[in-house]
Write a protein that holds these residues in place. Sequence first.
Motif, PDB file in Angstrom:
ATOM      1  N   ARG A   1       0.836  -1.210   0.000  1.00 45.37           N
ATOM      2  CA  ARG A   1       0.000   0.000   0.000  1.00 45.37           C
ATOM      3  C   ARG A   1       0.866   1.254   0.000  1.00 45.37           C
ATOM      4  O   ARG A   1       0.567   2.229  -0.686  1.00 45.37           O
ATOM      5  CB  ARG A   1      -0.925   0.000   1.213  1.00 45.37           C
ATOM      6  N   HIS A   2       1.922   1.220   0.774  1.00 41.39           N
ATOM      7  CA  HIS A   2       2.828   2.365   0.861  1.00 41.39           C
ATOM      8  C   HIS A   2       3.455   2.664  -0.500  1.00 41.39           C
ATOM      9  O   HIS A   2       3.450   3.812  -0.961  1.00 41.39           O
ATOM     10  CB  HIS A   2       3.905   2.083   1.907  1.00 41.39           C
ATOM     11  N   PHE A   3       3.994   1.651  -1.160  1.00 37.87           N
ATOM     12  CA  PHE A   3       4.642   1.855  -2.452  1.00 37.87           C
ATOM     13  C   PHE A   3       3.665   2.258  -3.543  1.00 37.87           C
ATOM     14  O   PHE A   3       3.972   3.079  -4.400  1.00 37.87           O
ATOM     15  CB  PHE A   3       5.443   0.623  -2.863  1.00 37.87           C
ATOM     16  N   VAL A   4       2.461   1.713  -3.509  1.00 36.82           N
ATOM     17  CA  VAL A   4       1.459   2.104  -4.499  1.00 36.82           C
ATOM     18  C   VAL A   4       1.077   3.559  -4.304  1.00 36.82           C
ATOM     19  O   VAL A   4       0.906   4.306  -5.279  1.00 36.82           O
ATOM     20  CB  VAL A   4       0.217   1.185  -4.420  1.00 36.82           C
ATOM     21  N   THR A   5       0.940   3.987  -3.062  1.00 40.12           N
ATOM     22  CA  THR A   5       0.626   5.385  -2.789  1.00 40.12           C
ATOM     23  C   THR A   5       1.721   6.293  -3.310  1.00 40.12           C
ATOM     24  O   THR A   5       1.444   7.334  -3.926  1.00 40.12           O
ATOM     25  CB  THR A   5       0.430   5.605  -1.272  1.00 40.12           C
ATOM     26  N   ILE A   6       2.970   5.917  -3.087  1.00 45.15           N
ATOM     27  CA  ILE A   6       4.098   6.706  -3.588  1.00 45.15           C
ATOM     28  C   ILE A   6       4.095   6.753  -5.111  1.00 45.15           C
ATOM     29  O   ILE A   6       4.243   7.816  -5.726  1.00 45.15           O
ATOM     30  CB  ILE A   6       5.435   6.159  -3.058  1.00 45.15           C
ATOM     31  N   LEU A   7       3.908   5.608  -5.756  1.00 44.24           N
ATOM     32  CA  LEU A   7       3.899   5.555  -7.215  1.00 44.24           C
ATOM     33  C   LEU A   7       2.730   6.324  -7.812  1.00 44.24           C
ATOM     34  O   LEU A   7       2.804   6.830  -8.932  1.00 44.24           O
ATOM     35  CB  LEU A   7       3.861   4.097  -7.690  1.00 44.24           C
ATOM     36  N   ASP A   8       1.645   6.415  -7.049  1.00 47.40           N
ATOM     37  CA  ASP A   8       0.468   7.128  -7.521  1.00 47.40           C
ATOM     38  C   ASP A   8       0.602   8.636  -7.339  1.00 47.40           C
ATOM     39  O   ASP A   8      -0.258   9.391  -7.744  1.00 47.40           O
ATOM     40  CB  ASP A   8      -0.765   6.614  -6.773  1.00 47.40           C
ATOM     41  N   GLY A   9       1.707   9.072  -6.710  1.00 47.90           N
ATOM     42  CA  GLY A   9       1.952  10.487  -6.531  1.00 47.90           C
ATOM     43  C   GLY A   9       1.428  11.041  -5.228  1.00 47.90           C
ATOM     44  O   GLY A   9       1.502  12.228  -4.973  1.00 47.90           O
ATOM     45  N   GLY A  10       0.881  10.173  -4.376  1.00 48.93           N
ATOM     46  CA  GLY A  10       0.358  10.619  -3.092  1.00 48.93           C
ATOM     47  C   GLY A  10       1.418  10.633  -2.022  1.00 48.93           C
ATOM     48  O   GLY A  10       2.592  10.357  -2.271  1.00 48.93           O
ATOM     49  N   THR A  11       1.010  10.970  -0.848  1.00 47.52           N
ATOM     50  CA  THR A  11       1.911  10.932   0.301  1.00 47.52           C
ATOM     51  C   THR A  11       1.407   9.884   1.270  1.00 47.52           C
ATOM     52  O   THR A  11       0.240   9.556   1.307  1.00 47.52           O
ATOM     53  CB  THR A  11       1.975  12.293   1.018  1.00 47.52           C
TER      54      THR A  11
END
Length: 74
Positions: A63-73
Amino acid sequence: LYEALHTELLAGTTRVVVGTGFISSFTTYSTFMVESVGAGGWLLVANVFATYGFGFAGVLLGRHFVTILDGGTT
Protein backbone atom coordinates in the motif's frame (compact mmCIF):
# COMPACT_ATOMS: atom_id res chain seq x y z
CA LEU A 1 -16.91 -24.60 -12.16
CA TYR A 2 -16.61 -26.97 -15.10
CA GLU A 3 -20.37 -27.11 -15.53
CA ALA A 4 -20.68 -23.34 -15.15
CA LEU A 5 -18.04 -22.90 -17.85
CA HIS A 6 -20.03 -24.92 -20.37
CA THR A 7 -23.47 -23.62 -19.43
CA GLU A 8 -22.31 -20.02 -19.04
CA LEU A 9 -24.06 -19.91 -15.68
CA LEU A 10 -21.27 -17.75 -14.25
CA ALA A 11 -19.49 -14.83 -15.86
CA GLY A 12 -15.85 -15.40 -16.86
CA THR A 13 -14.56 -13.07 -14.15
CA THR A 14 -16.59 -14.86 -11.48
CA ARG A 15 -15.19 -18.23 -12.56
CA VAL A 16 -11.63 -16.91 -12.29
CA VAL A 17 -12.20 -15.44 -8.83
CA VAL A 18 -13.88 -18.56 -7.50
CA GLY A 19 -11.53 -21.01 -9.20
CA THR A 20 -8.21 -19.42 -8.37
CA GLY A 21 -8.86 -17.14 -5.43
CA PHE A 22 -11.43 -18.72 -3.19
CA ILE A 23 -10.78 -22.42 -3.74
CA SER A 24 -6.99 -22.19 -3.77
CA SER A 25 -7.02 -20.30 -0.48
CA PHE A 26 -8.34 -23.45 1.22
CA THR A 27 -5.35 -25.52 0.11
CA THR A 28 -2.87 -22.79 1.00
CA TYR A 29 -4.32 -22.28 4.47
CA SER A 30 -4.64 -25.99 5.19
CA THR A 31 -1.00 -26.53 4.21
CA PHE A 32 0.02 -23.68 6.51
CA MET A 33 -1.91 -25.23 9.41
CA VAL A 34 -0.59 -28.75 8.81
CA GLU A 35 3.00 -27.47 8.71
CA SER A 36 2.46 -25.35 11.83
CA VAL A 37 0.88 -28.13 13.87
CA GLY A 38 3.52 -30.58 12.66
CA ALA A 39 6.27 -28.27 13.93
CA GLY A 40 4.74 -28.26 17.41
CA GLY A 41 5.70 -26.28 20.49
CA TRP A 42 7.40 -22.94 20.13
CA LEU A 43 7.97 -23.51 16.39
CA LEU A 44 4.20 -23.62 15.90
CA VAL A 45 3.80 -20.25 17.61
CA ALA A 46 6.79 -18.75 15.79
CA ASN A 47 5.51 -19.97 12.41
CA VAL A 48 2.03 -18.54 12.97
CA PHE A 49 3.31 -15.17 14.16
CA ALA A 50 5.94 -14.95 11.40
CA THR A 51 3.48 -15.92 8.67
CA TYR A 52 0.81 -13.45 9.74
CA GLY A 53 3.38 -10.78 10.56
CA PHE A 54 5.10 -10.98 7.18
CA GLY A 55 1.70 -11.13 5.47
CA PHE A 56 0.46 -7.95 7.12
CA ALA A 57 3.82 -6.24 6.61
CA GLY A 58 3.66 -7.12 2.91
CA VAL A 59 0.21 -5.59 2.59
CA LEU A 60 1.29 -2.41 4.37
CA LEU A 61 4.47 -2.08 2.29
CA GLY A 62 2.52 -2.71 -0.90
CA ARG A 63 0.00 0.00 0.00
CA HIS A 64 2.83 2.37 0.86
CA PHE A 65 4.64 1.86 -2.45
CA VAL A 66 1.46 2.10 -4.50
CA THR A 67 0.63 5.38 -2.79
CA ILE A 68 4.10 6.71 -3.59
CA LEU A 69 3.90 5.56 -7.21
CA ASP A 70 0.47 7.13 -7.52
CA GLY A 71 1.95 10.49 -6.53
CA GLY A 72 0.36 10.62 -3.09
CA THR A 73 1.91 10.93 0.30
CA THR A 74 1.95 8.34 3.02
